[in-house]
Motif scaffolding. Structure first.
Motif, PDB file in Angstrom:
ATOM      1  N   MET A  86     -41.381  -4.841  -9.029  1.00  0.00           N
ATOM      2  CA  MET A  86     -40.507  -4.504 -10.136  1.00  0.00           C
ATOM      3  C   MET A  86     -39.936  -5.805 -10.696  1.00  0.00           C
ATOM      4  SD  MET A  86     -37.420  -1.769 -10.575  1.00  0.00           S
ATOM      5  CE  MET A  86     -38.570  -0.463 -10.399  1.00  0.00           C
ATOM      6  N   ARG A  87     -39.634  -5.788 -11.971  1.00  0.00           N
ATOM      7  CA  ARG A  87     -39.096  -6.967 -12.646  1.00  0.00           C
ATOM      8  C   ARG A  87     -37.736  -6.659 -13.252  1.00  0.00           C
ATOM      9  NH1 ARG A  87     -44.436  -9.515 -15.547  1.00  0.00           N
ATOM     10  NH2 ARG A  87     -45.536  -9.872 -13.601  1.00  0.00           N
ATOM     11  N   ALA A  88     -36.969  -7.734 -13.423  1.00  0.00           N
ATOM     12  CA  ALA A  88     -35.656  -7.614 -14.051  1.00  0.00           C
ATOM     13  C   ALA A  88     -35.540  -8.646 -15.161  1.00  0.00           C
ATOM     14  CB  ALA A  88     -34.558  -7.844 -13.024  1.00  0.00           C
ATOM     15  N   LEU A  89     -34.742  -8.300 -16.156  1.00  0.00           N
ATOM     16  CA  LEU A  89     -34.360  -9.251 -17.186  1.00  0.00           C
ATOM     17  C   LEU A  89     -32.915  -9.648 -16.906  1.00  0.00           C
ATOM     18  CD1 LEU A  89     -35.865  -7.522 -20.333  1.00  0.00           C
ATOM     19  CD2 LEU A  89     -36.753  -9.529 -19.127  1.00  0.00           C
ATOM     20  N   VAL A  90     -32.664 -10.950 -16.922  1.00  0.00           N
ATOM     21  CA  VAL A  90     -31.350 -11.472 -16.585  1.00  0.00           C
ATOM     22  C   VAL A  90     -30.867 -12.343 -17.736  1.00  0.00           C
ATOM     23  CG1 VAL A  90     -30.015 -12.793 -14.914  1.00  0.00           C
ATOM     24  CG2 VAL A  90     -32.009 -11.494 -14.146  1.00  0.00           C
ATOM     25  N   GLU A 102     -39.278 -11.614 -11.042  1.00  0.00           N
ATOM     26  CA  GLU A 102     -40.078 -10.711 -10.223  1.00  0.00           C
ATOM     27  C   GLU A 102     -39.295 -10.475  -8.942  1.00  0.00           C
ATOM     28  OE1 GLU A 102     -42.256  -8.230  -8.451  1.00  0.00           O
ATOM     29  OE2 GLU A 102     -42.946  -8.843 -10.441  1.00  0.00           O
ATOM     30  N   LEU A 103     -38.844  -9.233  -8.724  1.00  0.00           N
ATOM     31  CA  LEU A 103     -37.944  -8.936  -7.607  1.00  0.00           C
ATOM     32  C   LEU A 103     -38.657  -8.910  -6.266  1.00  0.00           C
ATOM     33  CD1 LEU A 103     -35.788  -6.201  -9.337  1.00  0.00           C
ATOM     34  CD2 LEU A 103     -35.273  -8.631  -9.078  1.00  0.00           C
ATOM     35  N   GLU A 104     -39.883  -8.426  -6.215  1.00  0.00           N
ATOM     36  CA  GLU A 104     -40.601  -8.350  -4.949  1.00  0.00           C
ATOM     37  C   GLU A 104     -40.914  -9.737  -4.401  1.00  0.00           C
ATOM     38  OE1 GLU A 104     -44.900  -6.793  -3.472  1.00  0.00           O
ATOM     39  OE2 GLU A 104     -43.710  -5.391  -4.656  1.00  0.00           O
ATOM     40  N   ASP A 105     -41.388 -10.633  -5.274  1.00  0.00           N
ATOM     41  CA  ASP A 105     -41.733 -11.991  -4.848  1.00  0.00           C
ATOM     42  C   ASP A 105     -40.545 -12.949  -4.926  1.00  0.00           C
ATOM     43  OD1 ASP A 105     -44.350 -11.156  -4.446  1.00  0.00           O
ATOM     44  OD2 ASP A 105     -44.942 -11.657  -6.493  1.00  0.00           O
ATOM     45  N   THR A 126     -32.059  -1.191  -1.596  1.00  0.00           N
ATOM     46  CA  THR A 126     -33.083  -0.155  -1.715  1.00  0.00           C
ATOM     47  C   THR A 126     -32.617   1.157  -1.080  1.00  0.00           C
ATOM     48  OG1 THR A 126     -34.152  -0.958   0.306  1.00  0.00           O
ATOM     49  CG2 THR A 126     -35.003  -1.788  -1.803  1.00  0.00           C
ATOM     50  N   ASP A 127     -31.309   1.223  -0.765  1.00  0.00           N
ATOM     51  CA  ASP A 127     -30.762   2.434  -0.160  1.00  0.00           C
ATOM     52  C   ASP A 127     -29.508   2.922  -0.878  1.00  0.00           C
ATOM     53  OD1 ASP A 127     -28.896   0.585   0.596  1.00  0.00           O
ATOM     54  OD2 ASP A 127     -29.170   0.860   2.748  1.00  0.00           O
ATOM     55  N   ASP A 145     -33.703 -15.034  -3.520  1.00  0.00           N
ATOM     56  CA  ASP A 145     -33.761 -16.496  -3.459  1.00  0.00           C
ATOM     57  C   ASP A 145     -33.350 -17.228  -4.738  1.00  0.00           C
ATOM     58  OD1 ASP A 145     -34.451 -16.719  -0.807  1.00  0.00           O
ATOM     59  OD2 ASP A 145     -36.599 -16.653  -1.208  1.00  0.00           O
ATOM     60  N   PRO A 146     -33.807 -16.803  -5.919  1.00  0.00           N
ATOM     61  CA  PRO A 146     -33.534 -17.633  -7.100  1.00  0.00           C
ATOM     62  C   PRO A 146     -32.036 -17.774  -7.401  1.00  0.00           C
ATOM     63  CG  PRO A 146     -35.133 -15.918  -7.618  1.00  0.00           C
ATOM     64  CD  PRO A 146     -34.594 -15.626  -6.258  1.00  0.00           C
ATOM     65  N   GLU A 147     -31.654 -18.986  -7.713  1.00  0.00           N
ATOM     66  CA  GLU A 147     -30.302 -19.235  -8.219  1.00  0.00           C
ATOM     67  C   GLU A 147     -30.445 -19.492  -9.711  1.00  0.00           C
ATOM     68  OE1 GLU A 147     -26.543 -22.167  -7.470  1.00  0.00           O
ATOM     69  OE2 GLU A 147     -27.803 -21.608  -5.779  1.00  0.00           O
TER      70      GLU A 147
END
Length: 129
Positions: free
Chosen positions: A1-5, A15-18, A106-107, A116-118
């Protein structure tokens, strides 16, 4: 899944999974405006009967699974928030934005993990359809 920030610098696709920033995106990301009966709401998101509000207090989340009739506090270990997004397909998949970092649950907001990304200072977030 992807997010726009949306950050102070640009809108980034993540990319949230990776847990990687894919780069700048040509998209608009606006915070969701909800009329909630909660004080100090910073951001909010809804999917079906699930409503999550980021509030300017500790803990930083108020979660309702019955469209706002009842609320529970959550996110005691999270830093102050800037944004929230809930997957329309899976309301247990929740993305939370602090000043420079994203957190994923996820719950339904019970447990969180930092990604990880800052990023530069975050202003709003959205999950990609």
């Amino acid at each position: 899944m992807r997010a726009l920030v949306r950050t102070a610098d640009a809108v980034y696709e993540v990319e949230l999974e990776d847990e990687v920033v894919l780069g700048a995106a040509d998209a608009q990301v606006e915070p969701v405006e909800l009329a909630l009966p909660l004080p100090r709401v910073v951001a909010a998101a809804t999917a079906g009967s699930t409503v999550i509000a980021v509030v300017d207090r500790r803990p930083p989340l108020a979660i309702s699974n019955d469209a706002g009739l009842t609320w529970r506090e959550a996110g005691g270990g999270l830093p102050p928030g800037r944004g929230i997004a809930i997957s329309v397909d899976d309301p247990d998949f929740v993305l939370y934005a602090a000043r420079n970092r994203l957190y994923l649950s996820t719950d339904g907001g019970r447990f969180w993990r930092a990604l990880d990304p800052e990023l530069p200072e975050i202003e709003a977030i959205a999950l990609c359809p």
